[in-house]
Scaffold this motif. Structure first.
Motif, short mmCIF file in Angstrom:
data_model
loop_
_atom_site.label_atom_id
_atom_site.label_comp_id
_atom_site.label_asym_id
_atom_site.label_seq_id
_atom_site.Cartn_x
_atom_site.Cartn_y
_atom_site.Cartn_z
N LEU A 84 12.65 0.88 3.90
CA LEU A 84 11.98 2.14 3.61
C LEU A 84 12.72 3.33 4.22
O LEU A 84 13.23 3.25 5.34
CB LEU A 84 10.55 2.12 4.13
N THR A 85 12.79 4.41 3.46
CA THR A 85 13.32 5.66 3.98
C THR A 85 12.27 6.77 3.95
O THR A 85 12.36 7.72 4.71
CB THR A 85 14.53 6.13 3.14
N ASN A 86 11.28 6.63 3.07
CA ASN A 86 10.19 7.62 2.96
C ASN A 86 8.87 6.92 3.24
O ASN A 86 8.47 6.00 2.50
CB ASN A 86 10.16 8.24 1.56
N PHE A 87 8.19 7.35 4.29
CA PHE A 87 6.94 6.73 4.70
C PHE A 87 5.76 7.64 4.37
O PHE A 87 5.84 8.86 4.52
CB PHE A 87 6.94 6.46 6.22
N GLY A 88 4.67 7.01 3.94
CA GLY A 88 3.44 7.74 3.68
C GLY A 88 2.44 7.54 4.80
O GLY A 88 2.75 6.98 5.85
N ARG A 89 1.20 7.98 4.58
CA ARG A 89 0.18 7.88 5.62
C ARG A 89 -0.27 6.45 5.83
O ARG A 89 -0.71 6.08 6.92
CB ARG A 89 -1.03 8.74 5.23
N THR A 90 -0.20 5.63 4.80
CA THR A 90 -0.74 4.28 4.90
C THR A 90 0.24 3.22 4.42
O THR A 90 -0.15 2.27 3.75
CB THR A 90 -2.05 4.17 4.10
N ASN A 91 1.52 3.40 4.75
CA ASN A 91 2.52 2.41 4.32
C ASN A 91 2.21 1.04 4.89
O ASN A 91 1.99 0.90 6.10
CB ASN A 91 3.91 2.84 4.75
N LEU A 92 2.22 0.03 4.03
CA LEU A 92 2.02 -1.34 4.46
C LEU A 92 3.35 -1.91 4.95
O LEU A 92 4.41 -1.62 4.38
CB LEU A 92 1.47 -2.18 3.31
N ARG A 93 3.31 -2.73 5.97
CA ARG A 93 4.53 -3.31 6.52
C ARG A 93 5.21 -4.17 5.46
O ARG A 93 4.57 -4.94 4.75
CB ARG A 93 4.22 -4.16 7.75
N SER A 94 6.54 -4.07 5.42
CA SER A 94 7.31 -4.83 4.44
C SER A 94 7.12 -6.33 4.60
O SER A 94 7.14 -7.08 3.62
CB SER A 94 8.79 -4.48 4.57
N THR A 95 6.95 -6.79 5.83
CA THR A 95 6.76 -8.21 6.07
C THR A 95 5.48 -8.71 5.43
O THR A 95 5.42 -9.81 4.87
CB THR A 95 6.75 -8.50 7.57
N ILE A 96 4.41 -7.90 5.50
CA ILE A 96 3.14 -8.28 4.88
C ILE A 96 3.28 -8.26 3.36
O ILE A 96 2.77 -9.15 2.66
CB ILE A 96 2.01 -7.36 5.35
N CYS A 97 3.97 -7.26 2.84
CA CYS A 97 4.18 -7.16 1.39
C CYS A 97 4.92 -8.39 0.86
O CYS A 97 4.55 -8.96 -0.17
CB CYS A 97 4.98 -5.90 1.06
N TYR A 98 5.96 -8.79 1.56
CA TYR A 98 6.72 -9.98 1.14
C TYR A 98 5.81 -11.20 1.06
O TYR A 98 5.84 -11.96 0.08
CB TYR A 98 7.86 -10.23 2.12
N ASN A 99 4.99 -11.40 2.07
CA ASN A 99 4.12 -12.58 2.09
C ASN A 99 3.02 -12.52 1.05
O ASN A 99 2.59 -13.55 0.53
CB ASN A 99 3.53 -12.77 3.49
N MET A 100 2.56 -11.31 0.72
CA MET A 100 1.56 -11.19 -0.35
C MET A 100 2.16 -11.61 -1.70
O MET A 100 1.52 -12.33 -2.47
CB MET A 100 1.04 -9.75 -0.41
N VAL A 101 3.38 -11.15 -1.97
CA VAL A 101 4.04 -11.56 -3.22
C VAL A 101 4.28 -13.06 -3.22
O VAL A 101 4.11 -13.74 -4.23
CB VAL A 101 5.37 -10.79 -3.41
N ARG A 102 4.65 -13.59 -2.08
CA ARG A 102 4.91 -15.03 -1.98
C ARG A 102 3.64 -15.84 -2.26
O ARG A 102 3.69 -16.92 -2.85
CB ARG A 102 5.45 -15.33 -0.58
N LEU A 103 2.48 -15.34 -1.81
CA LEU A 103 1.22 -16.03 -2.07
C LEU A 103 0.92 -16.12 -3.56
O LEU A 103 0.23 -17.05 -4.00
CB LEU A 103 0.07 -15.31 -1.35
N ALA A 104 1.43 -15.16 -4.34
CA ALA A 104 1.20 -15.17 -5.79
C ALA A 104 2.06 -16.20 -6.51
O ALA A 104 1.80 -16.50 -7.68
CB ALA A 104 1.46 -13.78 -6.37
#
Length: 403
Positions: A197-217
């Protein structure tokens, strides 16, 4: 890791447990991996000394000054050892000034550095290290800094490594939960959640959590994954970097979020990353996609804290679940959804039980908040447009409008 790790009510006994816990990990195995990753020139563990069963002297005057006023364990700590700024939490009419807070932080830093320097003068060899403690739960009668002090003192005594809180070579993580304690060794210089990430918002989700969510699918080659509330597009980005044979789409109704998404994607493309991904501005309750064209939905739903509210979520979740059911393939489609607002989510899953079947859920900790990942499977029932019409017809006037 040690499960069923119960802490006694006595603070000194807790410190003794944390001190002795340093003997349990397989240090040689972990440090062998660390040495290879960072190409450390010498053998980290040259000699292992037995602990003398004398835990470090508690320093609440230093460690508890770092504790925040909002800490939930303040009531568990004896009144006599609390610093002044924490005692005033129990007396709301007395407010601490900013000068007092800054003075407390400065004193803490100075004393910690002096304490660290003293240890370095005594110890001579090995990697410079520090202990970082992450603690969850409200039943502890000690702070995270106190736990790190006891465990770090034992590590220093066992291996003779010098302590350095700022210019460290080795960072050891101590995780304490209500029922278990485990130790890890950092193998990266910076947290992995910042990696793409280079641009962060107010509620950016951690990349590690995002990876695992996609993996669960469990995406398969040729499938289409959509994040209808993508924010900064962290989920589609992590998915496209890992599953390059899957098409990832994201969108948000906030134009600035879509701009951040494109900036983040462009940054990775310029670095030579091949990413089957696209983002658009849309309404999650009225997606510009045809029926049954999507295989998987992966999304971080609004928590109702920094953005929106619990009342908004009850409407948004229902309309979004209906729209997700419309665009998802019947029988094989699935959804992986993250939220902190369990009540709104469970209530609306029951309302759409003919379209979505709840398979399982996973509880995770996000910055101290207990959130849940829901894994849903699309039923074989076709989407009925009348469900949306009925939703608008029976909406109470006092409820928020549709997103």
């Amino acid at each position: 890791m040690v499960t069923n790790f119960s802490f006694p009510d006595n603070r000194e006994q807790c410190f003794q447990q944390l001190y002795k816990f340093a003997e349990k990990p397989d240090w040689r195995k972990g440090m062998s991996v660390w040495k290879n990753v960072f190409s450390f020139p010498e053998e980290p563990i040259q000699e292992v000394k037995a602990l003398n069963n004398d835990y470090c002297k508690p320093r609440p005057d230093i460690d508890l000054k770092r504790m925040k006023l909002t800490s939930q364990i303040i009531d568990n700590i004896p009144e006599g050892i609390l610093p002044q700024h924490l005692k005033k939490k129990r007396q709301p009419e007395e407010e601490q000034t900013n000068a007092e807070i800054n003075s407390a932080v400065t004193d803490t830093t100075v004393e910690s550095e002096e304490d660290s320097s003293e240890k370095q003068r005594v110890q001579a060899s090995g990697p410079k290290f520090r202990i970082s403690c992450n603690r969850t739960g409200t039943n502890h009668n000690f702070g995270s800094s106190e736990a790190a002090r006891q465990f770090g003192g034992a590590v220093n005594e066992m291996f003779g490594w010098p302590v350095d809180l700022s210019c460290f070579e080795l960072e050891i993580l101590l995780y304490i939960d209500t029922e278990f304690v485990y130790v890890g060794v950092c193998l990266t210089r910076e947290p992995l959640f910042k990696r793409n990430l280079t641009n962060f918002g107010r509620t950016n989700l951690r990349s590690t959590i995002c990876y695992n969510m996609v993996r669960l699918a469990a995406p398969q080659p040729g499938e289409v994954i959509v994040d209808p509330l993508c924010g900064g597009a962290t989920i589609p980005m992590e998915g496209s970097l890992t599953y390059s044979k899957v098409l990832h789409l994201g969108g948000d109704n906030f134009g600035q979020a879509v701009k951040r998404s494109r900036d983040n994607i462009d940054y990775l493309v310029k670095k030579g990353k091949s990413m089957p991904i696209d983002v658009a501005q849309w309404d999650a309750a009225r997606l510009p996609l045809r029926n049954q064209c999507v295989d998987i939905i992966v999304s971080d739903l609004p928590f109702g804290k920094r953005i929106g509210s619990k009342g908004d979520n009850r409407v948004l979740y229902y309309n979004s679940l209906l729209e997700m059911a419309r665009i998802t393939r019947t029988g094989t489609g699935r959804a992986v959804l993250l939220t902190h607002d369990r009540n709104s989510m469970m209530r609306n899953i029951k309302r759409v039980h003919t379209l979505w079947k709840s398979a399982t859920s996973r509880t995770i900790n996000i910055g101290g908040l207990s959130a849940v990942i829901y894994i849903l499977h699309r039923t074989a029932l076709l989407f009925d447009p009348n469900l949306k019409i009925a939703s608008k017809t029976h909406k109470k006037p006092s409820e928020p409008g549709e997103f």
